[in-house]
Scaffold this motif. Structure first.
Motif, PDB file in Angstrom:
ATOM      1  N   ILE A 147      18.962  33.688   5.242  1.00 44.21           N
ATOM      2  CA  ILE A 147      18.796  33.622   3.793  1.00 44.21           C
ATOM      3  C   ILE A 147      20.056  33.021   3.167  1.00 44.21           C
ATOM      4  CG2 ILE A 147      18.227  34.919   1.705  1.00 44.21           C
ATOM      5  CD1 ILE A 147      16.101  35.053   3.943  1.00 44.21           C
ATOM      6  N   PHE A 148      19.845  32.051   2.278  1.00 42.21           N
ATOM      7  CA  PHE A 148      20.938  31.459   1.502  1.00 42.21           C
ATOM      8  C   PHE A 148      20.648  31.689   0.020  1.00 42.21           C
ATOM      9  CE2 PHE A 148      20.893  29.175   5.475  1.00 42.21           C
ATOM     10  CZ  PHE A 148      22.239  29.037   5.794  1.00 42.21           C
ATOM     11  N   ILE A 149      21.679  31.999  -0.739  1.00 41.88           N
ATOM     12  CA  ILE A 149      21.530  32.269  -2.174  1.00 41.88           C
ATOM     13  C   ILE A 149      22.611  31.505  -2.921  1.00 41.88           C
ATOM     14  CG2 ILE A 149      21.291  34.058  -3.944  1.00 41.88           C
ATOM     15  CD1 ILE A 149      21.228  36.082  -1.521  1.00 41.88           C
ATOM     16  N   MET A 150      22.233  30.843  -3.993  1.00 40.09           N
ATOM     17  CA  MET A 150      23.252  30.196  -4.831  1.00 40.09           C
ATOM     18  C   MET A 150      22.767  30.120  -6.274  1.00 40.09           C
ATOM     19  SD  MET A 150      23.073  26.168  -3.735  1.00 40.09           S
ATOM     20  CE  MET A 150      21.536  25.245  -3.650  1.00 40.09           C
ATOM     21  N   GLY A 151      23.744  30.119  -7.173  1.00 40.57           N
ATOM     22  CA  GLY A 151      23.461  29.967  -8.594  1.00 40.57           C
ATOM     23  C   GLY A 151      23.835  28.577  -9.056  1.00 40.57           C
ATOM     24  N   HIS A 152      24.224  28.485 -10.301  1.00 41.66           N
ATOM     25  CA  HIS A 152      24.619  27.192 -10.855  1.00 41.66           C
ATOM     26  C   HIS A 152      26.089  26.922 -10.577  1.00 41.66           C
ATOM     27  CE1 HIS A 152      26.468  29.549 -14.073  1.00 41.66           C
ATOM     28  NE2 HIS A 152      25.312  30.180 -14.213  1.00 41.66           N
ATOM     29  N   HIS A 153      26.474  25.666 -10.713  1.00 40.37           N
ATOM     30  CA  HIS A 153      27.869  25.277 -10.546  1.00 40.37           C
ATOM     31  C   HIS A 153      28.721  26.016 -11.569  1.00 40.37           C
ATOM     32  CE1 HIS A 153      31.283  22.668  -9.673  1.00 40.37           C
ATOM     33  NE2 HIS A 153      31.444  22.506 -10.982  1.00 40.37           N
ATOM     34  N   VAL A 194      26.314  31.281  -1.563  1.00 40.28           N
ATOM     35  CA  VAL A 194      27.040  30.012  -1.606  1.00 40.28           C
ATOM     36  C   VAL A 194      27.685  29.862  -2.980  1.00 40.28           C
ATOM     37  CG1 VAL A 194      26.876  27.508  -1.318  1.00 40.28           C
ATOM     38  CG2 VAL A 194      25.359  29.030  -0.010  1.00 40.28           C
ATOM     39  N   LEU A 195      28.996  29.688  -2.997  1.00 38.66           N
ATOM     40  CA  LEU A 195      29.749  29.546  -4.242  1.00 38.66           C
ATOM     41  C   LEU A 195      30.262  28.120  -4.393  1.00 38.66           C
ATOM     42  CD1 LEU A 195      31.887  32.836  -4.137  1.00 38.66           C
ATOM     43  CD2 LEU A 195      29.728  32.446  -5.349  1.00 38.66           C
ATOM     44  N   SER A 196      30.281  27.644  -5.633  1.00 40.23           N
ATOM     45  CA  SER A 196      30.816  26.311  -5.896  1.00 40.23           C
ATOM     46  C   SER A 196      32.336  26.350  -5.852  1.00 40.23           C
ATOM     47  CB  SER A 196      30.338  25.817  -7.272  1.00 40.23           C
ATOM     48  OG  SER A 196      30.823  26.658  -8.300  1.00 40.23           O
ATOM     49  N   ASP A 197      32.934  25.171  -5.874  1.00 36.61           N
ATOM     50  CA  ASP A 197      34.395  25.089  -5.785  1.00 36.61           C
ATOM     51  C   ASP A 197      35.083  25.479  -7.087  1.00 36.61           C
ATOM     52  OD1 ASP A 197      34.162  24.162  -3.182  1.00 36.61           O
ATOM     53  OD2 ASP A 197      33.989  22.076  -3.838  1.00 36.61           O
TER      54      ASP A 197
END
Length: 668
Positions: free
Chosen positions: A353-359, A386-389
């Motif tokens: 499972i992968f989870i990410m929101g907006h940048h 997953v987190l953005s930079d």
């Protein structure tokens, strides 16, 4: 000059033939002098005949040159002046150098050399004619004209000129307009809050309310000379002509406002949503089936944006009208229970499972991701958030969670994520549904099975072919939606204190400490999280800011400017750390000023990017305003990012658009 070469060449050719004949006569003289003498006489006569013919032809050619070639320039000039087509020569300043007689028949007034074109023929020229050759059609009064413009390339040291060839094409254009206006329009019209307005009403009250609804719709359709048919309790099909939908657009679909004035016994206003499909004016092959699908897509888009609006496409561009009413909170969680069961099944069938929101994640995006990870961990599935930079706003919470053993290897950077070992990966997108705004766009392209959970009004740009979509604009936050899913995900669901706190922080942020966009279900979700151990003290500590941020926030508030109607606007004109967070906080704070209904803060996000943060008390829809600048969001919270524009120019445009929107809203 023309005659001499032509006749000299002919006489030389004939002389060669005569000399050859004379030589043959000389040879004949050796055998028969009498016959050769007769031949010589004929040869002499032939010379005179040839000379006479050449002279006659020379005279004819000379007369031709005098009568035709000599008057060629005069002939061309006569044709230019009297052709049934206007011809103009203009310079680079748009001033007329020359025109023919027909121009005076077409122009608004008599043209003179040196006049600006706009002085005697409005609309004839545009900026494109100074760039290259081409053509276009423009309207002047009741007539239409086709213009062909050609750059004249003079010799060196001469000014640049442009030739315009103008032809009256009124009959053809009016036929095209008549064809376009007669094209078919199909629309689905739905009462988007039917269940809510009917709740608690008697049969007599339901019938009375629906009678009023039908009367308003019938009056509107009759004014457009259209056809309407009811196909279910809350759904209608409408058929119109294109010219009539243009009339509805000009009236900004005022039927939405008239319908909103109706309310049931429970004081909930009646709202409509419409999806409109217009037959493409460039194609005669569009089928009714395709139009029906497009109308249904438009209706789904309007409902996904919160309802009370019209969605349509004209010439490939999406247009929206309405969207002024607040999205109505659903009183039941039936959909949440169904979605929770479907999500559980999807997670069980996935191996990772992968989870990410907006940048540039906020607490709502992170909290919702943590909530989904709780579901995955409950089913013992490997899960990654997953987190953005760029996520400075949530770094405190992330650091706290990374120190706990249960979150080991859960958080990964977008640049480090890989799915090579997964056979059936599942991706959750939370707090956004726009592809280019996600934390890792490449990951979205790599995984086929995607589930979207969001509370923002649906945008035209949506993630393609998602496995499942749970989008509720009436909800306060994505964390609220995820909390309800957790309630139904498992009867024995246990949430740790830190998980509950992370999700709770998302609700607190998006509701501005339960001040806006808060319904009964919001408090139910918050109560569930508090019972699970959510700690408001930790949440308060997460929101503390440093001294530099506090100073920058105070400066942004001090620069604010108030406008009549309830608009207040400010700006941050330097690129500073956490500028997006500071702008959001400034917009929230300015909204607490008395009589303010809308606050906007524009800021320099990067040297070439201007950001905008907009807030509303709920009376005005800031999402509609942000869409004018390529952004979006929620009715009460929205934003935009504009590239390669000056901050102060954007600020002036924001003021103009917002004041116009407020004026139109207040006049309804």
């Amino acid at each position: 000059m023309i005659l001499l070469p032509r006749n000299l060449s002919a006489w030389i050719d004939l002389t060669v033939h005569l000399v050859v004949i004379l030589v043959l006569i000389g040879l004949l003289f050796q055998y028969n002098w009498l016959l050769s003498f007769a031949a010589f006489v004929l040869w002499v006569l032939l010379i005179f005949f040839t000379y006479d013919r050449c002279k006659a032809r020379s005279n004819d050619f000379e007369n031709y040159c005098k009568n035709v070639v000599g008057s060629f320039n005069e002939t061309i000039l006569y044709a230019l002046k009297n052709l049934p087509q206007a011809i103009l020569i203009i310079n680079k300043d748009g001033r007329m150098e020359w025109c023919n007689k027909r121009t005076r028949d077409y122009a608004d007034k008599n043209p003179e050399t040196g006049m600006l074109i706009d002085e005697f023929w409005q609309g004839l020229i545009n900026e494109k004619i100074f760039l290259t050759d081409g053509d276009y059609i423009f309207q002047s009064g009741e007539k239409y004209f086709h213009v062909r413009h050609i750059l004249l390339r003079p010799k060196e040291n001469l000014p640049q000129l442009i030739a315009l060839y103008v032809q009256d094409v009124t009959a053809h254009e009016k036929l095209k307009i008549e064809y376009i206006n007669s094209r078919t329009v199909i629309s689905y019209v739905q009462i988007d809050n039917y269940d809510e307005i009917m709740q608690g009403l008697t049969e007599a009250e339901k019938n009375s309310l629906m009678l009023n609804v039908n009367e308003i719709l019938d009056a509107w359709i009759n004014s457009l000379s259209g056809f309407i048919r009811k196909v279910s309790d809350d759904l209608y099909v409408v058929v119109l002509e294109r010219c009539k939908i243009d009339k509805a657009i000009a009236e900004k679909f005022d039927v939405l406002d008239k319908m909103r004035q109706l309310s049931s016994k429970n004081k909930i206003p009646v709202t409509l949503s419409m999806g409109v499909s217009i037959a493409d004016k460039h194609s005669s092959e569009v089928s009714m089936t395709e139009m029906g699908v497009e109308a249904q897509t438009g209706l789904d888009l309007a409902l996904g944006r919160g309802g009370d609006q019209v969605a349509m496409k004209i010439d490939g561009k999406s247009l929206f009208f309405g969207g002024k009413a607040r999205a109505v909170e659903k009183h039941t969680r039936v959909k949440a229970r169904v979605v929770a069961n479907a999500i559980r099944e999807s997670i069980e069938n996935a191996d990772e499972i992968f989870i990410m929101g907006h940048h540039n994640e906020d607490f709502d995006a992170l909290g919702a991701a943590v909530g989904v990870s709780v579901m995955a961990r409950r089913l013992k599935k490997p899960v990654h958030i997953v987190l953005s930079d760029m996520n400075d706003g949530i770094d405190k919470l992330v650091e706290i969670m990374k120190d706990k053993p249960e979150y080991e290897e859960i958080f990964v950077k977008s640049s480090d994520v890989v799915t090579g070992s997964s056979i059936t990966p599942l991706l959750f997108i939370v707090d956004t549904h726009i592809p280019h705004l996600v934390a890792a766009p490449k990951l979205l392209e790599m995984i086929n099975h995607v589930i979207v959970i969001d509370h923002h009004r649906r945008s035209e740009n949506f993630i393609k072919n998602p496995l499942m979509v749970y989008l509720e604009p009436s909800s306060s936050s994505t964390c609220e939606l995820v909390t309800e899913l957790l309630m139904y995900f498992d009867d024995d669901m246990k949430i740790s204190k830190l998980d509950a706190t992370a999700i709770y922080s998302g609700i607190v942020v998006d509701t501005k400490h339960f001040a806006i966009q808060t319904g009964s279900r919001t408090f139910d979700a918050a109560s569930y999280l508090r019972r699970s151990g959510a700690d408001p003290v930790i949440v308060r500590d997460l929101f503390k800011s440093d001294y530099e941020t506090t100073v920058a926030l105070a400066q942004a508030k001090a620069r604010s400017e108030y406008f009549e109607g309830g608009l207040i606007i400010s700006y941050i004109d330097k690129v500073i750390p956490n500028v997006q967070v500071i702008a959001s906080q400034a917009a929230d704070s300015l909204l607490t000023v008395e009589n303010v209904r809308m606050s906007i803060v524009c800021f320099q996000l990067k040297p070439d990017i201007v950001g905008v943060s907009a807030r509303s008390t709920g009376e005005l829809n800031v999402q509609v305003i942000m869409e004018n600048f390529g952004g979006g969001g929620h009715q009460n919270v929205a934003g935009a990012q504009i590239k390669n524009k000056n901050l102060f120019d954007i600020k002036d445009q924001l003021v103009a658009v917002a004041r116009k929107f407020i004026s139109e809203s207040d006049s309804k």
